[in-house]
Design an enzyme around this catalytic site. Structure first.
Site, PDB file in Angstrom:
ATOM      1  N   GLY A 158      -4.591  -4.397  -3.685  1.00  4.96           N
ATOM      2  CA  GLY A 158      -5.563  -3.337  -3.948  1.00  4.96           C
ATOM      3  C   GLY A 158      -4.777  -2.105  -4.321  1.00  4.96           C
ATOM      4  N   HIS A 159      -4.805  -1.727  -5.589  1.00  3.19           N
ATOM      5  CA  HIS A 159      -4.034  -0.583  -6.064  1.00  3.19           C
ATOM      6  C   HIS A 159      -4.997   0.523  -6.498  1.00  3.19           C
ATOM      7  CE1 HIS A 159      -0.321  -3.294  -7.124  1.00  3.19           C
ATOM      8  NE2 HIS A 159      -0.789  -3.495  -5.914  1.00  3.19           N
ATOM      9  N   VAL A 190       2.828  14.033  -3.769  1.00  3.29           N
ATOM     10  CA  VAL A 190       2.324  15.094  -2.884  1.00  3.29           C
ATOM     11  C   VAL A 190       0.791  15.099  -2.847  1.00  3.29           C
ATOM     12  CG1 VAL A 190       4.362  16.576  -3.045  1.00  3.29           C
ATOM     13  CG2 VAL A 190       2.563  16.777  -4.776  1.00  3.29           C
ATOM     14  N   GLN A 232       1.853  -6.516  -3.382  1.00  2.00           N
ATOM     15  CA  GLN A 232       2.440  -6.627  -2.039  1.00  2.00           C
ATOM     16  C   GLN A 232       3.774  -5.872  -1.967  1.00  2.00           C
ATOM     17  OE1 GLN A 232       1.143  -9.806  -3.568  1.00  2.00           O
ATOM     18  NE2 GLN A 232      -0.685  -8.765  -2.910  1.00  2.00           N
ATOM     19  N   LYS A 238       1.842   1.882  -5.223  1.00  3.34           N
ATOM     20  CA  LYS A 238       2.384   1.277  -6.449  1.00  3.34           C
ATOM     21  C   LYS A 238       1.470   1.536  -7.640  1.00  3.34           C
ATOM     22  CE  LYS A 238       2.419  -2.691  -4.333  1.00  3.34           C
ATOM     23  NZ  LYS A 238       2.181  -2.291  -2.942  1.00  3.34           N
ATOM     24  N   ASP A 259       0.817  -1.217   0.000  1.00  2.00           N
ATOM     25  CA  ASP A 259       0.000   0.000   0.000  1.00  2.00           C
ATOM     26  C   ASP A 259       0.849   1.264   0.000  1.00  2.00           C
ATOM     27  OD1 ASP A 259      -2.194  -1.722   0.116  1.00  2.00           O
ATOM     28  OD2 ASP A 259      -2.086  -1.792   2.298  1.00  2.00           O
ATOM     29  N   LYS A 276       3.189  10.115  -0.577  1.00  2.00           N
ATOM     30  CA  LYS A 276       2.412  10.636   0.558  1.00  2.00           C
ATOM     31  C   LYS A 276       3.204  11.579   1.464  1.00  2.00           C
ATOM     32  CE  LYS A 276      -1.367   7.886   1.218  1.00  2.00           C
ATOM     33  NZ  LYS A 276      -2.219   6.872   1.785  1.00  2.00           N
TER      34      LYS A 276
HETATM   35  P1  GDP Z   1      -0.678   0.160  -3.587  1.00  2.00           P
HETATM   36  O1  GDP Z   1      -1.306  -1.090  -3.097  1.00  2.00           O
HETATM   37  O2  GDP Z   1       0.790   0.218  -3.338  1.00  2.00           O
HETATM   38  O3  GDP Z   1      -1.017   0.493  -5.010  1.00  2.00           O
HETATM   39  O4  GDP Z   1      -1.294   1.352  -2.698  1.00  2.00           O
HETATM   40  P2  GDP Z   1      -2.847   1.562  -2.321  1.00  2.00           P
HETATM   41  O5  GDP Z   1      -3.567   2.064  -3.529  1.00  2.00           O
HETATM   42  O6  GDP Z   1      -3.395   0.375  -1.622  1.00  2.00           O
HETATM   43  O7  GDP Z   1      -2.722   2.684  -1.211  1.00  2.00           O
HETATM   44  C1  GDP Z   1      -2.120   3.914  -1.480  1.00  2.00           C
HETATM   45  C2  GDP Z   1      -3.158   5.039  -1.250  1.00  2.00           C
HETATM   46  O8  GDP Z   1      -2.497   6.282  -1.210  1.00  2.00           O
HETATM   47  C3  GDP Z   1      -4.183   5.158  -2.362  1.00  2.00           C
HETATM   48  O9  GDP Z   1      -5.413   5.545  -1.797  1.00  2.00           O
HETATM   49  C4  GDP Z   1      -3.631   6.268  -3.257  1.00  2.00           C
HETATM   50  O10 GDP Z   1      -4.641   6.978  -3.951  1.00  2.00           O
HETATM   51  C5  GDP Z   1      -2.992   7.147  -2.231  1.00  2.00           C
HETATM   52  N1  GDP Z   1      -1.798   7.890  -2.692  1.00  2.00           N
HETATM   53  C6  GDP Z   1      -0.804   7.478  -3.540  1.00  2.00           C
HETATM   54  N2  GDP Z   1       0.172   8.415  -3.611  1.00  2.00           N
HETATM   55  C7  GDP Z   1      -0.201   9.423  -2.784  1.00  2.00           C
HETATM   56  C8  GDP Z   1       0.402  10.663  -2.379  1.00  2.00           C
HETATM   57  O11 GDP Z   1       1.501  11.019  -2.808  1.00  2.00           O
HETATM   58  N3  GDP Z   1      -0.302  11.426  -1.469  1.00  2.00           N
HETATM   59  C9  GDP Z   1      -1.512  11.048  -0.962  1.00  2.00           C
HETATM   60  N4  GDP Z   1      -2.123  11.835  -0.071  1.00  2.00           N
HETATM   61  N5  GDP Z   1      -2.098   9.890  -1.319  1.00  2.00           N
HETATM   62  C10 GDP Z   1      -1.448   9.086  -2.195  1.00  2.00           C
HETATM   63  P1  IMO Z   2      -0.894  -4.355  -2.191  1.00  2.00           P
HETATM   64  O1  IMO Z   2      -0.472  -4.911  -3.538  1.00  2.00           O
HETATM   65  C1  IMO Z   2      -0.966  -4.841   2.131  1.00  2.00           C
HETATM   66  C2  IMO Z   2      -1.036  -8.954   3.634  1.00  2.00           C
HETATM   67  C3  IMO Z   2      -2.283  -9.388   4.380  1.00  2.00           C
HETATM   68  C4  IMO Z   2      -1.683 -10.369   5.362  1.00  2.00           C
HETATM   69  C5  IMO Z   2      -0.597 -11.056   4.520  1.00  2.00           C
HETATM   70  C6  IMO Z   2      -1.016 -12.381   3.905  1.00  2.00           C
HETATM   71  O2  IMO Z   2      -2.175  -3.585  -2.246  1.00  2.00           O
HETATM   72  O3  IMO Z   2       0.221  -3.604  -1.547  1.00  2.00           O
HETATM   73  P2  IMO Z   2      -2.595 -13.029   1.878  1.00  2.00           P
HETATM   74  O4  IMO Z   2      -4.074 -12.800   1.658  1.00  2.00           O
HETATM   75  O5  IMO Z   2      -1.736 -12.444   0.817  1.00  2.00           O
HETATM   76  O6  IMO Z   2      -2.277 -14.466   2.142  1.00  2.00           O
HETATM   77  O7  IMO Z   2      -2.258 -12.250   3.257  1.00  2.00           O
HETATM   78  O8  IMO Z   2      -0.272 -10.150   3.490  1.00  2.00           O
HETATM   79  N1  IMO Z   2      -1.279  -8.412   2.292  1.00  2.00           N
HETATM   80  C7  IMO Z   2      -1.209  -7.108   1.977  1.00  2.00           C
HETATM   81  N2  IMO Z   2      -1.001  -6.024   2.774  1.00  2.00           N
HETATM   82  N3  IMO Z   2      -1.099  -4.684   0.811  1.00  2.00           N
HETATM   83  C8  IMO Z   2      -1.263  -5.757   0.002  1.00  2.00           C
HETATM   84  O9  IMO Z   2      -1.249  -5.679  -1.350  1.00  2.00           O
HETATM   85  C9  IMO Z   2      -1.377  -7.047   0.585  1.00  2.00           C
HETATM   86  N4  IMO Z   2      -1.565  -8.294   0.100  1.00  2.00           N
HETATM   87  C10 IMO Z   2      -1.476  -9.115   1.157  1.00  2.00           C
HETATM   88  O10 IMO Z   2      -2.900  -8.295   5.040  1.00  2.00           O
HETATM   89  O11 IMO Z   2      -1.043  -9.687   6.409  1.00  2.00           O
HETATM   90 MG    MG Z   3      -2.820  -1.701  -1.779  1.00  2.00          MG
END
Ligand code: GDP
Ligand code: IMO
Ligand code: MG
Length: 438
Positions: free
Chosen positions: A40-41, A417, A227, A16, A13, A334
């Site tokens: 979840g991206h 940002v 991940q 990416k 998270d 962020k």
């Molecule tokens: P991922 O799994 O690595 O793709 O990340 P996620 O999408 O799960 O979580 C990142 C969250 O941060 C998302 O809600 C993005 O919209 C948000 N985000 C990404 N870059 C920035 C940033 O530079 N600033 C802020 N405030 N939010 C960001």
């Molecule tokens: P993204 O791509 C954050 C964590 C789960 C748990 C562990 C194992 O959005 O960064 P699983 O269901 O994969 O067997 O769970 O890994 N986990 C993540 N945490 N971001 C993710 O994906 C994750 N995918 C799995 O919360 O701790």
């Molecule tokens: Mg994510």
């Protein structure tokens, strides 16, 4: 020529999805190489005057760029119901998904593995991993145990039935006798899997060959990790990890691309740290500061909605990510979330029972006992979301980035940002075509 691998540096998270989308304007193929719909991206795009938010789980974020071919590699585990729901959801919003390619060697998540994931966690009780419950672990376990079902099996019903039967010989015993729950019916499983076969057929490809030929044509291929480094099954905080290789090396095994063809590795590092699920987290904050980061950064899981555990930047982890992934460029995301703090703590090393550790302890017990050693940097109060160049940032924000860069040992090429597509500062070109032209 360029093949770029993009990975998470922490526990996921990091942003990416946004970084992939950013790079997507200059790349021809975006390849998902590990994980499944545990990821979840989130990508936020300005469209028709409003901010449109897309949450992608199984599909690579490059699907949102019309010029980019999205690819699901052999290292991914696919829940076909989720795949088609996600495709339909995007199509309903006007996204062209017709170019998607799926590896014939990718493994499928059969319904009994989603059940097994959930019941196993329930039975583990206090010792649970905190999985996303999507059947990821059991499906990778099946792959290694050689009882997995692959995409190509959908096109030979006899083989498919034999494989499902073989898997269920053991699984149904486990489900009934250990977990006291209903087993799966071979006919039902086979019928469900086959119901997707025709729709999937035109997407099935020899991904390794497609990518190899693309690189021969000097096209650009981006590998988008799911991940992150510390969730990697080999190099993460085992057993509190996912079940795939989320580090840069996973891009090779998960797509059929040899290491000699990889040109650069971009790691995404959040300006603070978060984690979902169980496991050690040295800089975790329990009180008001943790709540500040959770609220300001909207730190709730994209996949499960769970509140994310929050803590300060940990450069022991950053250095580890540089080493394990061979990082060439970091994107710090962020940074805007840290606005409004008097001082910003950065963890520079750990104290483990009186001994200083500058590197990630190899012993898992030590990570559980690690006490962060902090450096307190000056904070800033100015809104930085409109900054588009490094020089526009307040002096203390620049000092924060530069100190982190020094501690993690690889250059910070971009800084997030805000969540929007354009809310980014590019210090050095990440877009390979721009980099080549520069
Ligand atoms: P991922 O799994 O690595 O793709 O990340 P996620 O999408 O799960 O979580 C990142 C969250 O941060 C998302 O809600 C993005 O919209 C948000 N985000 C990404 N870059 C920035 C940033 O530079 N600033 C802020 N405030 N939010 C960001
Ligand atoms: P993204 O791509 C954050 C964590 C789960 C748990 C562990 C194992 O959005 O960064 P699983 O269901 O994969 O067997 O769970 O890994 N986990 C993540 N945490 N971001 C993710 O994906 C994750 N995918 C799995 O919360 O701790
Ligand atoms: Mg994510």
């Amino acid at each position: 020529m360029p093949a770029i691998v993009l990975v998470g540096a922490q526990w996921g998270d990091e942003g990416k999805g946004k970084a992939t989308d950013l790079l997507g304007s200059g790349v021809d193929y975006v390849v998902k190489f590990n994980g499944g719909n545990n990821a979840g991206h989130t990508v936020v795009i300005e469209q028709h005057g409003t901010r449109e938010k897309y949450a992608l789980h199984l599909l690579p974020s490059g699907i949102l760029r019309p010029t980019c071919t999205p690819v699901i590699g052999n290292g991914v585990v696919i829940d076909l119901g989720v795949l088609f729901d996600e495709l339909d959801g995007l199509a309903a919003r006007g996204v062209d998904t017709s170019r998607l390619l799926v590896s014939a060697n990718a493994h499928l998540i059969p319904p009994y593995n989603t059940t097994l994931d959930k019941v196993t966690e329930r039975f583990l009780g206090k010792r649970k991993i905190g999985t996303t419950g999507r059947g990821i672990g059991p499906t990778y376990a099946d792959k290694m145990s050689r009882v997995g079902i692959r995409v190509q099996d959908l096109y030979d019903e006899t083989i498919l039935r034999q494989k499902v039967e073989a898997a269920l010989v053991v699984k149904n015993q486990m489900l009934a006798k250990i977990y006291n729950t209903r087993g799966a019916d071979v006919d039902e499983v086979v019928a469900e899997l086959l119901s997707y076969a025709a729709r999937l057929a035109p997407m099935v490809a020899d991904v390794s060959l497609v990518l190899s030929e693309a690189l021969d044509r000097e096209e650009t291929v981006l590998f988008e990790g799911g991940q992150a480094t510390l969730l990697d099954v080999d190099h993460g905080t085992y057993p509190f990890v996912t079940s795939s290789n989320a580090i840069s090396a996973g891009a090779c095994t998960g797509s059929g691309m040899p290491p000699t063809r990889i040109d650069s590795v971009v790691a995404i590092l959040k300006a603070y740290t978060t984690r979902v699920g169980e496991g050690p987290f040295p800089t975790e904050l329990q009180g008001d500061s943790g709540e500040f980061l959770r609220k300001t950064g909207a730190e709730y899981g994209t996949t499960t909605g769970r509140p994310r555990r929050c803590g300060w930047m940990d450069t022991v982890i950053g250095r580890y990510a540089t080493r394990i992934n061979g990082v060439t460029d970091f994107v710090i995301t962020k940074l805007d979330v840290l606005t409004g703090l008097d001082t910003v703590p950065v963890c520079v090393a750990y104290d483990v029972r009186g001994v200083r550790h500058d590197h990630m302890p190899v012993n898992q017990t030590d990570i559980h006992h690690a006490i962060p050693i902090y450096e307190h940097l000056g904070g800033w109060w100015e809104d930085i979301t409109a900054c588009r160049t490094f020089d526009e940032l307040p002096a203390n924000a620049r000092a924060y980035v530069l100190r982190v860069e020094e501690l993690i040992g690889a250059r910070v090429s971009a800084i997030g940002v805000g969540p929007g597509r354009d809310e980014i500062i590019e210090r050095y070109p990440l877009d390979p075509k721009a980099a080549n032209d520069a």
